[in-house]
Enzyme design. Structure first.
Site, PDB file in Angstrom:
ATOM      1  N   GLU A   1      -6.136   8.490   8.026  1.00  0.00           N
ATOM      2  CA  GLU A   1      -6.606   8.106   6.681  1.00  0.00           C
ATOM      3  C   GLU A   1      -7.992   8.680   6.389  1.00  0.00           C
ATOM      4  O   GLU A   1      -8.284   9.011   5.237  1.00  0.00           O
ATOM      5  CB  GLU A   1      -6.614   6.585   6.533  1.00  0.00           C
ATOM      6  CG  GLU A   1      -5.211   6.022   6.391  1.00  0.00           C
ATOM      7  CD  GLU A   1      -5.211   4.573   5.951  1.00  0.00           C
ATOM      8  OE1 GLU A   1      -5.821   4.265   4.931  1.00  0.00           O
ATOM      9  OE2 GLU A   1      -4.606   3.750   6.663  1.00  0.00           O
TER      10      GLU A   1
ATOM     11  N   ASN B   1       0.502  -0.963   5.193  1.00  0.00           N
ATOM     12  CA  ASN B   1       1.382  -0.267   6.128  1.00  0.00           C
ATOM     13  C   ASN B   1       0.706  -0.399   7.480  1.00  0.00           C
ATOM     14  O   ASN B   1      -0.316   0.253   7.730  1.00  0.00           O
ATOM     15  CB  ASN B   1       1.470   1.237   5.823  1.00  0.00           C
ATOM     16  CG  ASN B   1       2.251   1.587   4.566  1.00  0.00           C
ATOM     17  OD1 ASN B   1       3.367   2.079   4.634  1.00  0.00           O
ATOM     18  ND2 ASN B   1       1.644   1.359   3.413  1.00  0.00           N
TER      19      ASN B   1
ATOM     20  N   LYS C   1      -9.528   1.705  -1.541  1.00  0.00           N
ATOM     21  CA  LYS C   1      -9.668   1.155  -0.187  1.00  0.00           C
ATOM     22  C   LYS C   1     -11.023   1.495   0.455  1.00  0.00           C
ATOM     23  O   LYS C   1     -11.397   2.673   0.543  1.00  0.00           O
ATOM     24  CB  LYS C   1      -8.528   1.687   0.683  1.00  0.00           C
ATOM     25  CG  LYS C   1      -8.439   1.082   2.082  1.00  0.00           C
ATOM     26  CD  LYS C   1      -7.153   1.582   2.764  1.00  0.00           C
ATOM     27  CE  LYS C   1      -6.939   1.019   4.147  1.00  0.00           C
ATOM     28  NZ  LYS C   1      -5.634   1.473   4.710  1.00  0.00           N
TER      29      LYS C   1
ATOM     30  N   GLU D   1       0.860  -1.188   0.000  1.00  0.00           N
ATOM     31  CA  GLU D   1       0.000   0.000   0.000  1.00  0.00           C
ATOM     32  C   GLU D   1       0.900   1.242   0.000  1.00  0.00           C
ATOM     33  O   GLU D   1       1.963   1.245   0.625  1.00  0.00           O
ATOM     34  CB  GLU D   1      -0.832  -0.025   1.292  1.00  0.00           C
ATOM     35  CG  GLU D   1      -1.659   1.208   1.565  1.00  0.00           C
ATOM     36  CD  GLU D   1      -2.162   1.264   3.008  1.00  0.00           C
ATOM     37  OE1 GLU D   1      -1.400   0.885   3.926  1.00  0.00           O
ATOM     38  OE2 GLU D   1      -3.324   1.669   3.213  1.00  0.00           O
TER      39      GLU D   1
ATOM     40  N   ASN E   1      -7.182   6.026  -1.439  1.00  0.00           N
ATOM     41  CA  ASN E   1      -6.076   5.108  -1.190  1.00  0.00           C
ATOM     42  C   ASN E   1      -6.306   3.939  -2.142  1.00  0.00           C
ATOM     43  O   ASN E   1      -7.232   3.153  -1.941  1.00  0.00           O
ATOM     44  CB  ASN E   1      -6.097   4.691   0.287  1.00  0.00           C
ATOM     45  CG  ASN E   1      -4.870   3.900   0.689  1.00  0.00           C
ATOM     46  OD1 ASN E   1      -4.184   3.336  -0.156  1.00  0.00           O
ATOM     47  ND2 ASN E   1      -4.609   3.841   1.989  1.00  0.00           N
TER      48      ASN E   1
ATOM     49  N   CYS F   1      -4.507  -3.042   2.952  1.00  0.00           N
ATOM     50  CA  CYS F   1      -4.199  -2.915   4.377  1.00  0.00           C
ATOM     51  C   CYS F   1      -5.359  -3.336   5.280  1.00  0.00           C
ATOM     52  O   CYS F   1      -5.716  -4.501   5.327  1.00  0.00           O
ATOM     53  CB  CYS F   1      -3.733  -1.487   4.668  1.00  0.00           C
ATOM     54  SG  CYS F   1      -2.947  -1.311   6.302  1.00  0.00           S
TER      55      CYS F   1
END
Lengths: 315, 315
Positions: A142, A197, A123, A47, A106, A172
Site C-alpha cells: 500500500e 481487506n 486512508k 475497502e 485509498n 482497514c
C-alpha cells in the site's frame, strides 16, 4: 423520540484479479437490494470494494493504474449509484482514487440516499511497505501504490433520514489505531463506518498469525475503540480466497458498549443488519468517557511529539 | 535466550470499612506467599490495596485522612515489605499517598525483589466528581479526595531477574484511556501493570450497567490496549461486596495479542499466574504496530489541542 437508524454491513466475498467490473457491480447491487429489503438505510461496503486487493501484487505503474478511479461516480459504477438512489439507501464505498492532478489515495466516500456524496476520507494509516520483500511472492505494497491520506479525521453529519448522526470514516488498518478513533471521538462521533481487506495470514511475512487470530484482532479493535469512544461502529470485510491468498471475514456491527450485535458468518457476500440507537452513545459520553471532565491532555504530549518508540533511559 | 518472567495478579476480595490493618496485611502476605509458591517473581496487587475503596463515601477531611499513607513503607505495612524481600518477590502496590507537603494522590509503586522502590506512579484519570451527587447515598469522589497525578506516564525498567522488561503502571480508570497506554507504548513498554477497584454498578448513578457488562468493559480495555501497544498486561482487582456495594473481579493477564492467558474466577482473594515471554511483544512492535513506520502524528492534533468534544460545524 428514539434516534434509531437501521444500518447494514455488506461483506463481499473475494474479487479475483480476472473479475470484470459488471460482474462485481452486479454482486454489489444484489447486496444493496438485500440490505434494502431488510430495511437498511445505510449500507457499508468494504475497502477497495470494486477490485481485487491489488496491493498484494508487485506490478508496474501502468497495470496498477488500471485499478484506480479517476472520477466517482463514473460510467463503470453508475448503475450501482443509480440503484442505491432508487432504493433511497445510502452507502459507504471504498475505492482507489486517482485525483485530477495525479495523486493516488485509498479512499472512501459516504453517499446519501439521494446520491449526494456527503464526505470523502483518504486512508491515513497505510500498512506494509513501498518496496517488495526480497524473495517474497506476496506483498503488502500500500505504501507503494498510495500516498498517505491528506484529509485527516473530519467528522460529518449523516442525513436527517438517518437521524443525523455524527459520523466518521476509517479504512482497514486505521481501525487498529486508537488515535484515529479518538480524533473522531473528540468530535462526538456516534456512527463509525469502515471497510477492510485484511489478510488471513501475516502479510509482512511472519508465521505466528493465522486467520482466527487476525479475525479476533479485527473484532477486538472495533469493539474496544467503539466502547472507548462511546460510538456505534460498522465494519465490512472483503473476505475469502482472492487468487490463492486468504482474507478474513468478521464484518460486524458493534454498539457503544463494545458489544457485537451482528457479525458475518461466512467468507462470502453476506449482509448483516442492526438497528443502531444513537442515543445509546450518551451513557458513555456523559459518564465514563466524559472527555471534558476526565481527559488530561497535558500528559499526552508523546502522542504528537514523537512518531516511533523512544526507550526510557537506563537507570 | 527466551525472556520469560513469571508474573501474578493478586486479586483481593473486599476490605470492609471496619477492617483492621493487620488483618488486611495478613491477607496480602498470604497472597504473596501463594504467588511465590507458584514461582511468581512479580505480584500485582490492586489499587488502594490497603483499605476499603473509601471514595465511595462522603466523609470529612479528618476521617478521609485516616486512609492515607504519609510514608511508604511505614510501620503499618513493613511486615508485607519484609516478607516480599524474604521471598525475593517484587510487587506492584496501590495506596493513598499523602506527601510531606500535604498533597494527596492515588498512587502505585513497583518494588523490586530486594525491596527497592523501582518507580512510583500517580493516577492521571481520576473518575467521578468532587461533589456528591444530590440525593445519592453512594458516590465516586476520587476528584474530591485526590489531586490529579503529576507523574505523567514514565516507563521504567524492571530488574534483571525479571529480564529487565520496559514497564509501565496504570491505576484503575487509566486502563480505559488509550492515550495512557500509547504514552507507554511509545516508550516500548513490554509489561503493563495495574490495579483497580471498579464498581459492579454505575457509580455515576445510571441504571444501564451491571457487573457482567462492567467486567466485560474492564477486560476488553485491557485486551485491546495490550494488543494495540504490543505489550503484556496484568490487572488486579479488588472485588466483591464492600459494605454493601459490589466491586467487579475479572483480574487478568493478557498477552501482546490481546488474548487473556489467565483470569480470576472468584470475587475473593485469588492468585493467577502466567509466564510472560517478553519477546512475544516483537511481532506486533516490528510489524503491524511499528510506530515509526506507520503512525501519522500530523493528523493527531485534536488529541492534545482539545480536552472535550467539539462537534463538527453544521453543513
Amino acid at each position: 423520540m428514539a434516534r434509531i437508524v437501521r444500518v447494514a454491513a455488506a461483506q463481499m466475498g473475494p474479487i479475483q484479479r480476472s473479475a470484470q467490473r459488471p460482474e462485481t457491480l452486479a454482486r454489489m447491487i444484489a447486496l444493496l437490494e438485500g440490505a434494502a429489503a431488510q430495511g437498511a438505510q445505510l449500507v457499508i461496503f468494504p475497502e477497495l470494494a470494486l477490485t481485487t486487493f491489488f496491493p498484494r501484487w508487485l506490478m508496474d505503474a501502468s497495470e496498477a493504474g488500471g485499478y484506480f478511479e479517476a472520477n466517482m461516480p463514473n460510467p463503470d459504477v453508475q448503475a450501482f449509484f443509480d440503484r442505491a438512489r432508487e432504493l433511497a439507501v445510502g452507502f459507504y464505498l471504498g475505492y482507489a482514487e486517482l485525483t485530477p492532478d495525479g495523486h493516488r489515495f485509498n479512499t472512501s466516500i459516504t453517499v446519501g440516499p439521494d446520491g449526494t456524496v456527503l464526505a470523502k476520507y483518504r486512508k491515513t494509516h497505510l500498512p506494509g511497505t513501498a518496496e517488495p520483500r526480497p524473495g517474497a511472492t506476496i506483498h503488502q505494497l500500500e505504501k507503494r501504490y498510495f500516498e498517505y491520506g491528506d484529509t485527516g479525521f473530519q467528522a460529518f453529519y449523516g442525513v436527517p433520514q438517518w437521524k443525523a448522526p455524527v459520523m466518521g470514516m476509517l479504512i482497514c488498518n486505521d481501525r487498529r489505531w486508537p488515535e484515529a478513533w479518538r480524533s473522531y471521538g473528540l468530535q462526538g462521533v456516534e456512527l463509525m463506518v469502515m471497510g477492510y481487506n485484511s489478510a488471513a495470514y501475516d502479510p509482512n511475512g511472519g508465521s505466528t498469525e493465522d486467520a482466527q487470530l487476525r479475525t479476533f484482532h479485527s473484532i477486538l479493535a472495533t469493539q474496544s475503540n467503539a466502547y472507548m469512544n462511546s460510538t456505534w461502529a460498522v465494519s465490512a470485510a472483503k473476505a475469502g480466497d482472492e487468487d490463492g491468498y486468504g482474507l478474513i471475514g468478521g464484518s460486524c456491527i458493534v454498539d457503544p458498549n463494545g458489544i457485537v450485535v451482528a457479525q458475518a458468518k461466512t467468507l462470502e457476500d453476506e449482509v448483516i443488519v442492526a438497528d443502531c440507537d444513537l442515543d445509546a452513545c450518551r451513557q458513555g459520553r456523559e459518564k465514563m468517557f466524559n472527555f471534558e471532565a476526565h481527559r488530561r491532555p497535558e500528559h499526552y504530549g508523546r502522542l504528537i511529539e514523537q512518531v516511533g518508540v523512544v526507550l526510557p533511559a537506563q537507570a
